[in-house]
Design an enzyme around this catalytic site. Structure first.
Site, PDB file in Angstrom:
ATOM      1  N   GLY A  25       0.823  -1.204   0.000  1.00  0.00           N
ATOM      2  CA  GLY A  25       0.000   0.000   0.000  1.00  0.00           C
ATOM      3  C   GLY A  25       0.855   1.251   0.000  1.00  0.00           C
ATOM      4  CB  SER A  26       0.081   4.647   1.208  1.00  0.00           C
ATOM      5  OG  SER A  26      -1.073   4.796   0.405  1.00  0.00           O
ATOM      6  CB  VAL A  27       4.321   1.676   3.781  1.00  0.00           C
ATOM      7  CG1 VAL A  27       3.371   1.881   4.937  1.00  0.00           C
ATOM      8  CG2 VAL A  27       4.179   0.272   3.217  1.00  0.00           C
TER       9      VAL A  27
END
Length: 578
Positions: A301-303
């Site tokens: 995801g956004s990490v």
């Protein structure tokens, strides 16, 4: 008559020569074996302790049932009585006996049952006078005082199987070996060496005396980097969540906590796991035997946007000041790739794109970079390969490439897949430990260190991030702004007086059906909910930590993982917060 007497005399002389001279040594050895027998003495395994010396794996006395074939007049009858006394399956007892007889000499004790309860021991002891071939063998047995709390780190020991005994001449029937965790990877160090004892017996096989010829060598102790108190605290904070939490010292790579939930009781495997207990673990939909910190690979995801931003800076595709307009999505052909903020973020630079986790900004970066530049950046950042931690069966995760997709699916790479990869979706998979190591490297000068589980291990630099110091400092500052900024997605973990940085992530498991699009998390079926990520660092007074939480089907990263991360920092910096 004289010739007859002479012939008989010669026959006696020849027979006497055959027995006394030709076969003399062989019969002497057999006679000696009837009087003297050599028995192996099991060596206790080395102890396992946490970083402060608290015992995590110990040894306790245990009793096994063995049979000496040379002392038995009727082995099938003896096995029948054992099965009746102990209420055991006779066919399984015969199978165990047949498996071991080829490895054990007739005059040596052959293990039938590796672990006896006290009730079973009492029954056997009451009948040994009538059945002298049955022997009670004392041996050390492993015990784990913390049980499920550290099962995924320590692992467990169990009886060696046929392949393990064939591959290791030091192993014999009934021996226990490490099967998972540190018990497996440190097997040679923990096992020790068996001793040898001489036992004098009479014609009936009864022991008359004993003498230790070679004393057993106790295995070496192991001190882990794990902080038991911290491990227990995080376990309590996780409550009923499914997922993992990892705490690393950023400058040494030492693993202070590695929690995977749910867990299992590793003591169950030591004495032989029952069929019912195994069935419960095997069929549990939460898979408690899975070490989610190193064996489960998830979409990051956004990490992963931190990696993409670093790649864009290194490849000079973008600068920190470059701006992208976010109207709520990115149009590619006839498809709209939506941003999580449906109303749009407006004009966004790289700092704001990371702080507010704008998908549209990173769709743009992914479209400019393409998989051919994102792939090497991700691999050089430690993704798509094992970290090397001293635990077995670590997943490498997956960084997709054109060649991988062609080989795996016999299909080309499409432009839209660049957009998915840039926000940590699509084929991209990573483990929580890989994220924790990358996060630690951002704040320790760019060094990708091996995560160390041994307290005495020196820092082991495996590679360096493909980032200049200025670009790395920029990424670290965006993580700080994510916590300290009023619109940052990680602001809920802020602590006064502690420098904290974070990046949240919400990894989509499946594309939600329209009926669930605007529903609250509790109203969405569990298996459809997004995974929740948060990667973070905290520092104060020269101490720096990397803390990562991954909550399966937890929903938003900040909401699900944030409270756990904040509680961990409150525990780590308890003195500074007083």
């Amino acid at each position: 008559m004289q010739l007859l007497v002479l012939g008989l005399f010669l026959i006696f002389v020849l027979r006497l020569w055959y027995l006394q001279i030709h076969k003399g040594q062989e019969f002497a050895d057999k006679a000696e074996n009837n009087r003297i027998r050599l028995h192996q003495v099991h060596a206790p395994r080395g102890l396992i302790r946490d970083r402060h010396g608290v015992l995590l794996a110990v040894n306790e006395p245990a009793y096994a049932l063995a049979i000496v074939r040379e002392d038995s007049k009727d082995i099938p009858n003896a096995l029948l009585h054992v099965s009746q006394w102990l209420n055991l399956d006779l066919s399984q007892l015969h199978e165990t006996f047949d498996k071991g007889r080829a490895r054990i000499k007739r005059f040596e004790p052959q293990i039938l049952i590796p672990s006896l309860t006290f009730a079973q021991l009492a029954v056997i002891e009451a009948n040994t006078l009538s059945w002298p071939e049955l022997k009670i063998v004392t041996k050390p047995r492993r015990s784990y005082p913390q049980g499920p709390l550290l099962a995924h780190v320590i692992g467990y020991v169990a009886e060696a199987n046929e392949d393990e005994m064939n591959n290791d001449p030091e192993l014999s029937l009934g021996d226990s070996v490490g099967k998972k965790g540190i018990e497996y990877t440190m097997e040679k160090r923990l096992r020790g060496k068996k001793g040898l004892r001489q036992v004098d017996v009479d014609a009936a096989g009864r022991q008359l005396g004993a003498n230790m010829l070679i004393p057993p060598q106790v295995g070496s102790d192991v001190r882990l980097s794990i902080d038991l108190e911290l491990q227990g605290f995080i376990d309590e904070q996780m409550k009923e969540h499914v997922g993992s939490v990892i705490v690393l010292e950023t400058d040494t790579g030492q693993v202070l906590a590695l929690v995977s939930k749910p867990s299992f009781d590793n003591n169950l495997f030591v004495s032989g796991l029952s069929h019912s207990d195994w069935a419960i673990m095997r069929d549990d939909p939460a898979h408690p035997l899975q070490n989610r910190a190193i064996q489960s690979a998830y979409p990051p995801g956004s990490v992963f946007k931190l990696v993409v931003a670093g790649c864009a800076l290194t490849e000079r595709v973008a600068t920190p000041g470059d701006r992208v307009f976010c109207p709520g999505g990115f149009q590619l052909g006839n498809r709209l790739f939506r941003c999580w903020e449906r109303r749009g973020h407006g004009v966004v630079d790289m700092n704001r794109g990371l702080v507010e986790s704008c998908d549209t900004f990173f769709y743009t970066m992914g479209d400019k970079l393409g998989v051919d530049r994102m792939y090497p950046c991700a691999v050089q950042s430690g993704f798509g390969r094992p970290t090397g931690i001293d635990l077995p069966h670590e997943s490498p995760g997956l960084v997709p490439s054109r060649e991988w997709k062609k080989q795996r699916f016999n299909d080309n790479w499409y432009r839209g897949e660049n957009l998915n990869m840039a926000i940590g979706q699509g084929f991209m998979l990573t483990t929580p430990l890989q994220v924790a190591r990358y996060n630690a490297a951002l704040v320790n000068g760019g060094r990708l260190l091996k995560p160390q589980l041994l307290a005495d291990a020196e820092p082991d630099e495996q590679a360096r991030l493909p980032l200049s110091d200025s670009h790395r400092d920029f990424l670290v500052q965006t993580m700080v702004d994510t916590v300290e900024g009023s619109r940052g997605t990680g602001r809920r973990i802020a602590l006064k007086g502690i420098r904290l940085g974070a990046k949240t992530g919400t990894a989509q498991v499946v594309k939600l059906m329209a009926e669930y699009d605007k529903k609250a998390l509790k109203d969405i079926p569990y298996q459809f909910r997004d995974h929740a990520w948060m990667t973070s660092f905290g520092e104060k007074n020269g101490r720096r930590y990397s803390v990562v939480a991954m909550i399966e089907h937890g929903g938003g990263g900040g909401a699900a993982a944030g409270p756990i991360i904040k509680a961990v920092y409150e525990h780590l910096f308890a003195e500074e917060l007083q």
